[in-house]
Design a protein around this motif. Structure first.
Motif, PDB file in Angstrom:
ATOM      1  N   VAL A  39       0.871  -1.187   0.000  1.00 42.67           N
ATOM      2  CA  VAL A  39       0.000   0.000   0.000  1.00 42.67           C
ATOM      3  C   VAL A  39       0.905   1.233   0.000  1.00 42.67           C
ATOM      4  O   VAL A  39       1.377   1.670   1.053  1.00 42.67           O
ATOM      5  CB  VAL A  39      -0.948   0.033   1.208  1.00 42.67           C
TER       6      VAL A  39
ATOM      7  N   ALA B  81       3.610  -1.094   3.753  1.00 45.26           N
ATOM      8  CA  ALA B  81       3.046   0.187   3.331  1.00 45.26           C
ATOM      9  C   ALA B  81       3.952   1.371   3.630  1.00 45.26           C
ATOM     10  O   ALA B  81       4.557   1.451   4.696  1.00 45.26           O
ATOM     11  CB  ALA B  81       1.695   0.419   4.022  1.00 45.26           C
TER      12      ALA B  81
ATOM     13  N   GLY C  21      -2.387   2.790   5.606  1.00 46.73           N
ATOM     14  CA  GLY C  21      -2.349   1.391   5.248  1.00 46.73           C
ATOM     15  C   GLY C  21      -1.967   0.540   6.445  1.00 46.73           C
ATOM     16  O   GLY C  21      -2.585  -0.496   6.723  1.00 46.73           O
TER      17      GLY C  21
END
Length: 246
Positions: A80, A117, A122
């Motif tokens: 992410v 992430a 995230g």
């Protein structure tokens, strides 16, 4: 970015803005993301209680991981990126765009086995749902907000991975050592004419996540909002038109 008369609940300073002039003595601060934001605000005149936590950590109080994941495909791991890292993201790995609709972001994270992430939220959402996670260094975002969040959840010594491959090698960081009770009690419900955060947290009927919260108005639900964790894993929020993540 807070102005005189604003109320702050769970927000945090961005490292890109620390050198700007800020006068915060007339800002009503109820809670902040972590101790680095608290120090920043106090040095600029604000009174800041030691109440830490990103409100995204409360996602698991509203929906269970299984309800959010639904029948989405499960992924071994999920990258992410921060919005500003998205263009350069390595698509060799399963990747979630932070521009995706909110329900897609939450469901895709819930269906993952491990989140890597540079998107702050995230990891926050993964932590809230009990999904193993680790930060990877952003090419654009200063480290301050990540450290602020980690320190505010009892993980000051966590290593931020240099690359996705490094994160996969290191594995997940420890889950949050964090009690949601102080953040919940600090919520400024009175600004909406409400008595408690429970009343403020009911999803809008017919909205993208209208399959319902795990909390509400009965006695069991009020206990959950007072700091008892319920759900499916060791997250912070459970014993685990909107757009997505930052």
């Amino acid at each position: 970015m807070a102005r005189a008369g604003d109320v702050v609940w769970g927000s945090g300073v961005n490292g890109k803005l620390v050198d700007r002039e800020h006068a915060l003595s007339d800002v009503d601060v109820r809670a902040v993301r972590g101790p680095r934001t608290r120090d920043f605000a106090r040095r600029r005149g604000a009174e800041v209680p030691e109440v830490y936590g990103d409100p995204g950590l409360l996602v698991g109080h509203l929906w269970t991981r299984s309800a959010l994941a639904g029948d989405r495909p499960r992924t071994d791991h999920l990258v992410v990126p921060n919005l500003h890292d998205l263009a350069a993201a390595d698509r060799a790995h399963p990747t979630l765009s932070p521009r995706s609709p909110l329900d897609v972001c939450l469901g895709t994270i819930a269906a993952s086995g491990f989140v890597v992430a540079s998107s702050l939220h995230g990891v926050v959402v993964a932590d809230a749902l009990g999904v193993p996670a680790r930060f990877v260094r952003s090419a654009v975002e200063p480290e301050l907000k990540y450290r602020d969040y980690l320190e505010g959840t009892g993980r000051a010594d966590v290593e931020i991975a240099e690359t996705v491959e490094d994160a996969l090698r290191l594995g997940p960081h420890p889950p949050p050592a964090w009690d949601p009770g102080p953040l919940l009690r600090a919520f400024p419900a009175e600004l909406w004419g409400l008595r408690t955060v429970v009343e403020a947290a009911r999803p809008v009927s017919g909205g993208p996540l209208a399959h319902g919260p795990t909390t509400g108005g009965n006695a069991a639900e009020r206990r959950a909002w007072s700091g008892q964790r319920t759900g499916e894993g060791p997250g912070a929020g459970q014993g685990a038109g909107l757009h997505g993540l930052s």
